[in-house]
Design an enzyme around this catalytic site. Structure first.
Site, PDB file in Angstrom:
ATOM      1  CB  THR A  14       6.149  16.773  30.494  1.00  0.00           C
ATOM      2  OG1 THR A  14       6.905  15.811  31.223  1.00  0.00           O
ATOM      3  CG2 THR A  14       5.784  17.937  31.402  1.00  0.00           C
ATOM      4  CG  ASP A  15       6.249  16.267  24.940  1.00  0.00           C
ATOM      5  OD1 ASP A  15       7.182  16.853  25.542  1.00  0.00           O
ATOM      6  OD2 ASP A  15       5.650  16.771  23.980  1.00  0.00           O
ATOM      7  CG  LEU A  16      10.146  11.367  24.929  1.00  0.00           C
ATOM      8  CD1 LEU A  16      10.531  10.607  23.656  1.00  0.00           C
ATOM      9  CD2 LEU A  16      10.905  10.811  26.112  1.00  0.00           C
TER      10      LEU A  16
END
Length: 133
Positions: A14-16
């Protein structure tokens, strides 16, 4: 025949924002294709050893439809669309509980270890796209 391969989304995917980073869908479908080929009985290590040939992605056309999130259970589907002597085209999708999140059309080619285009070995072709009776 459609092949299905389960994937769980890990934190590292996942990203931020907590959603799957777009490039990771390509990793997911790569795993799905590898398992599809294995399920068909094609041994890619033996193909390289015995014929000096490998599969390579030539083209990917992708649509990002909806985001996947941390801890989602996903399924990668892979289905053969076309096969010629030197290329394979598959449709792949990433699903969550029956909802399509990502779709791609992937063109694979057969290459020598030196990177030159090559025809698929006949035994591999028969496994990927058996003749219709």
């Amino acid at each position: 025949m459609t092949h299905s391969f389960p994937i769980r989304v890990y934190y590292e995917d996942t990203d931020l924002a907590g959603i799957v980073y777009y490039a990771n869908y390509l990793k997911f479908i790569e795993r799905g294709r590898s398992e599809w080929v294995r399920a068909l009985g094609v041994d890619q290590v033996a193909m390289k050893r015995d014929h000096g040939l490998v599969f390579a992605v030539r083209r990917v056309e992708a649509d990002y439809l909806k985001p996947a999130k941390f801890d989602d259970d996903l399924t990668v589907s892979t289905e053969l669309v076309a096969e010629t002597g030197a290329r394979i085209v598959v449709e792949q999708a990433v699903w969550r509980a029956g909802e399509k999140l990502f779709a791609a059309t992937v063109t694979l080619v057969c290459l020598t270890e030196a990177g030159a285009a090559a025809r698929l070995p006949a035994d591999v072709r028969r496994k990927i796209a058996p003749p219709l009776h």
